[in-house]
Design a protein around this motif. Structure first.
Motif, PDB file in Angstrom:
ATOM      1  N   HIS A  87       1.073  -1.019  -0.051  1.00 54.54           N
ATOM      2  CA  HIS A  87       0.112   0.016  -0.097  1.00 54.54           C
ATOM      3  C   HIS A  87       0.807   1.258  -0.158  1.00 54.54           C
ATOM      4  N   GLN A  88       1.779   1.283  -0.889  1.00 54.47           N
ATOM      5  CA  GLN A  88       2.740   2.402  -0.926  1.00 54.47           C
ATOM      6  C   GLN A  88       2.562   2.976  -2.495  1.00 54.47           C
ATOM      7  N   PRO A  89       2.891   4.373  -2.528  1.00 53.76           N
ATOM      8  CA  PRO A  89       2.712   5.012  -3.911  1.00 53.76           C
ATOM      9  C   PRO A  89       4.086   4.789  -4.759  1.00 53.76           C
ATOM     10  N   PHE A  90       3.971   4.877  -6.095  1.00 51.36           N
ATOM     11  CA  PHE A  90       5.060   4.523  -6.963  1.00 51.36           C
ATOM     12  C   PHE A  90       4.936   5.793  -8.099  1.00 51.36           C
ATOM     13  N   VAL A  91       5.822   5.950  -8.769  1.00 46.40           N
ATOM     14  CA  VAL A  91       6.154   6.997  -9.804  1.00 46.40           C
ATOM     15  C   VAL A  91       5.876   6.326 -11.131  1.00 46.40           C
ATOM     16  N   ARG A 106       5.503  12.839 -19.033  1.00 43.22           N
ATOM     17  CA  ARG A 106       4.427  13.251 -17.908  1.00 43.22           C
ATOM     18  C   ARG A 106       4.738  12.209 -16.784  1.00 43.22           C
ATOM     19  N   ALA A 107       5.018  12.734 -15.393  1.00 41.75           N
ATOM     20  CA  ALA A 107       5.432  11.901 -14.630  1.00 41.75           C
ATOM     21  C   ALA A 107       4.237  12.097 -13.435  1.00 41.75           C
ATOM     22  N   PHE A 108       3.648  10.984 -12.931  1.00 42.87           N
ATOM     23  CA  PHE A 108       2.759  10.842 -12.009  1.00 42.87           C
ATOM     24  C   PHE A 108       3.138  10.110 -10.857  1.00 42.87           C
ATOM     25  N   LEU A 109       2.427  10.601  -9.694  1.00 46.26           N
ATOM     26  CA  LEU A 109       2.595   9.863  -8.432  1.00 46.26           C
ATOM     27  C   LEU A 109       1.213   9.134  -8.108  1.00 46.26           C
ATOM     28  N   LYS A 160      11.246  15.498 -10.315  1.00 42.13           N
ATOM     29  CA  LYS A 160      11.081  16.345  -8.969  1.00 42.13           C
ATOM     30  C   LYS A 160       9.689  16.028  -8.446  1.00 42.13           C
ATOM     31  N   GLY A 161       9.670  15.874  -6.868  1.00 47.43           N
ATOM     32  CA  GLY A 161       8.380  15.599  -6.332  1.00 47.43           C
ATOM     33  C   GLY A 161       7.749  17.003  -6.047  1.00 47.43           C
TER      34      GLY A 161
END
Length: 161
Positions: A87-91, A106-109, A160-161
């Motif tokens: 249950h963790q986010p990833f890129v 495009r980069a998503f979290l 970058k975050g």
């Protein structure tokens, strides 16, 4: 020289040109298992050419932000779904096709619990967990023949975050 990408929140609408977001959203389509389980039905299409769908488990090493994006890949013969087993986010990084190479990425979290299904032929970055363990169930094409194209950027991107 580098170029910068800023992480966006992953939403079904923003990701629609590249595939499907797999998540529990809204009311379930059906209640099953003696009323104890909500089924969110048929969230993605498995699109396979000349092969079959298979389920694998990937164990990816976590990465740290900022990330360097110097390569993207695509699979012309099959979609590819990534379902986190934690249950963790990833890129997630995707790009439209621009005459056989990736266009502007495009980069998503993701939010915890979201997965993605890349449409067949979609340019995407490699599996990028940012927390350990990086365990994912992957549904994709199993079969003979080439199903991987890579593109290396002359000028990388920094995410970058």
């Amino acid at each position: 020289m580098t170029r910068t990408l800023t992480l966006e929140h992953l939403t079904a609408a923003a990701f629609a040109p590249f595939g499907d977001v797999l998540e529990v959203a809204g009311a379930p389509d059906k209640i099953i298992n003696q009323g104890l389980c909500g089924r969110y039905h048929d969230l993605a299409s498995i699109d396979i050419v000349d092969g079959r769908a298979g389920i694998s488990i990937f164990d990816a090493q976590p990465r740290e932000l900022p990330l360097t994006l110097d390569m993207m890949e695509r699979h012309p013969q099959g979609s590819q779904a990534f379902l986190p087993m934690t249950h963790q986010p990833f890129v997630v990084v995707v790009a439209p096709d621009a005459d056989g190479t990736p266009g502007q990425p495009r980069a998503f979290l993701t939010t915890p619990g979201q997965g993605v299904n890349y449409a067949r032929g979609t340019w995407h970055g490699v599996l990028t967990p940012i927390h350990a363990p990086g365990l994912f169930a992957v549904v994709d094409r199993i079969g003979d023949g080439p199903n991987l194209q890579e593109h290396w950027f002359e000028t990388p991107f920094i995410i970058k975050g």
